[in-house]
Design an enzyme around this catalytic site. Structure first.
Site, mmCIF file in Angstrom:
data_model
loop_
_atom_site.group_PDB
_atom_site.id
_atom_site.type_symbol
_atom_site.label_atom_id
_atom_site.label_comp_id
_atom_site.label_asym_id
_atom_site.label_seq_id
_atom_site.Cartn_x
_atom_site.Cartn_y
_atom_site.Cartn_z
ATOM 1 N N TYR A 21 65.143 18.811 30.651
ATOM 2 C CA TYR A 21 66.031 19.464 30.636
ATOM 3 C C TYR A 21 67.537 18.886 30.346
ATOM 4 O O TYR A 21 67.503 18.243 30.474
ATOM 5 C CB TYR A 21 65.572 19.721 32.282
ATOM 6 C CG TYR A 21 65.266 20.716 32.729
ATOM 7 C CD1 TYR A 21 64.195 21.547 32.240
ATOM 8 C CD2 TYR A 21 65.531 21.138 34.616
ATOM 9 C CE1 TYR A 21 63.611 22.463 32.604
ATOM 10 C CE2 TYR A 21 64.157 21.871 34.877
ATOM 11 C CZ TYR A 21 63.369 22.726 34.363
ATOM 12 O OH TYR A 21 62.276 23.340 34.647
ATOM 13 N N HIS B 35 54.793 19.703 34.211
ATOM 14 C CA HIS B 35 55.168 21.346 33.483
ATOM 15 C C HIS B 35 54.422 22.261 33.104
ATOM 16 O O HIS B 35 54.601 23.429 32.875
ATOM 17 C CB HIS B 35 56.438 20.126 32.782
ATOM 18 C CG HIS B 35 57.233 21.187 32.691
ATOM 19 N ND1 HIS B 35 58.404 20.512 32.099
ATOM 20 C CD2 HIS B 35 57.692 23.146 33.209
ATOM 21 C CE1 HIS B 35 59.469 21.786 31.923
ATOM 22 N NE2 HIS B 35 59.327 22.361 32.981
ATOM 23 N N SER C 247 62.671 30.994 37.402
ATOM 24 C CA SER C 247 63.264 32.167 36.879
ATOM 25 C C SER C 247 63.268 33.567 38.242
ATOM 26 O O SER C 247 62.836 34.432 38.315
ATOM 27 C CB SER C 247 62.909 32.299 35.518
ATOM 28 O OG SER C 247 64.025 33.437 34.835
ATOM 29 N N PRO C 248 63.560 32.978 39.417
ATOM 30 C CA PRO C 248 63.587 34.221 40.771
ATOM 31 C C PRO C 248 64.042 34.889 40.471
ATOM 32 O O PRO C 248 64.471 36.512 40.511
ATOM 33 C CB PRO C 248 63.459 33.734 41.609
ATOM 34 C CG PRO C 248 64.524 32.103 41.390
ATOM 35 C CD PRO C 248 64.458 31.394 39.971
ATOM 36 N N LEU C 249 65.565 35.304 39.691
ATOM 37 C CA LEU C 249 66.639 36.728 39.829
ATOM 38 C C LEU C 249 66.274 37.040 38.362
ATOM 39 O O LEU C 249 67.194 38.296 37.913
ATOM 40 C CB LEU C 249 68.542 35.650 39.518
ATOM 41 C CG LEU C 249 67.922 35.127 40.701
ATOM 42 C CD1 LEU C 249 69.754 34.467 40.356
ATOM 43 C CD2 LEU C 249 67.970 35.809 41.947
ATOM 44 N N GLY C 250 65.215 36.455 37.452
ATOM 45 C CA GLY C 250 64.891 37.788 36.392
ATOM 46 C C GLY C 250 65.199 38.975 36.044
ATOM 47 O O GLY C 250 64.256 39.685 37.342
ATOM 48 N N GLY C 251 65.580 40.026 35.619
ATOM 49 C CA GLY C 251 65.959 41.545 36.047
ATOM 50 C C GLY C 251 66.395 41.789 36.844
ATOM 51 O O GLY C 251 66.498 43.038 36.781
#
Length: 300
Positions: free
Chosen positions: A53, A128, A208-212
């Site tokens: 990162y 990863h 990326s749980p908030l994708g969308g």
């Protein structure tokens, strides 16, 4: 704050994905440290990072060093904070990503990560991404060696299939505690991996749980940190959020928590207000009818 388990460690039910603090378009260090401190102040005790990162070539471990500075400067008790880092990917500085699952590389990477984090042993070290050029058993075998050497206390795997989870568990036994795959209302192709994680008692950490959830929808939150999809602002998640008087992101995270008791979302953030908003998702109580309503509105 609510709590969940990763192996034998209790963590906050909402973690912090620290990647946005170090990659392209990252905030300045003052705001980055403030974001990490805000997470700690909100009761977040899981911070997700990786040695890859970073943005520019030659700054491997930028995010790990940033987290170490934030923990040292916080002023509060951070002994219960689990920093989960990852190895096996690289960034040459051209915007791309590489994969290296060679055992020798993983062992050196873990030792370097421990040094940057300032710890004798990494609390959770995750592979990863599988390397197509290295047999999976060899890469996972490196995690086994790191466990045996005491370099890491627990192991996890990321971006994996059901078969890879089963093979990793056969090699690592109880040393395997987590699976981290992409998962959100918009991207649910890891349902089989989530079900298997629950069956095996492994924590499932959606990235990326908030994708969308689209940026245009943010009436109660100044910005969405991390990837966003192209869905309309008038989704069931936005409607339920309006009914509860909370942000759509909180409803997404509450929905994720309701999927399984092994789910521990790690939403990204690059400003204090965003992680404070995410942490408040544990207060959102979705009824069975609301969950059914959200499920019925999911794409696919």
């Amino acid at each position: 704050m609510q709590y969940r388990r990763i192996g034998n460690v209790t963590v906050s039910a909402i973690g912090l994905g620290a990647m946005p603090l170090s990659i392209e378009n990252r905030p300045d260090e003052r705001r980055a440290i403030a974001t990490l401190h805000a997470a700690l102040d909100a009761g977040v005790t899981l911070i997700d990072t990786a040695d890859s990162y970073h943005w520019h070539a030659g700054e491997t471990g930028h995010n790990e060093l940033l987290i170490a500075r934030a923990l040292a400067s916080h002023g509060g008790d951070t002994s219960d904070v689990l920093v989960a880092t990852k190895g096996g990917r690289g960034r040459p500085g051209d915007g791309g990503w590489t994969v290296n699952g060679a055992p020798d590389h993983l062992k050196r990477a873990a030792e370097a990560s421990a040094e940057r984090l300032g710890v004798e042993a990494i609390g959770l070290y995750q592979l990863h991404k599988p390397d197509p050029d290295v047999p999976w058993a060899e890469s996972v075998g490196a995690l086994r060696e790191l466990l045996d050497a005491g370099t890491i206390r627990a192991a996890g795997i990321s971006n994996v299939s059901v078969d890879q989870i089963r093979e990793a568990q056969a090699i690592l036994g109880h040393g395997l505690v987590s699976v981290q795959n992409r998962y959100s209302p918009a991207v649910r192709d890891s349902e089989p991996e989530l079900r298997l994680s629950a069956e095996l008692g492994l924590a499932f950490l959606p990235w990326s749980p908030l994708g969308g959830i689209s940026r245009s929808s943010l009436d109660s939150r100044s910005s969405l940190d991390g990837p966003s999809g192209a869905t309309s602002a008038n989704t069931a998640f936005h409607q339920v959020a309006a009914e509860h008087g909370v942000s759509p992101q909180q409803v997404v995270l509450a929905w994720l928590l309701a999927r399984s008791p092994v789910v521990v979302p790690v939403p990204g953030a690059s400003r204090p207000a965003s992680i404070q908003d995410s942490a408040r998702a544990v207060r959102v109580r979705l009824s069975a009818d609301e969950l059914a309503r959200l499920d019925s509105a999911l794409p696919g």
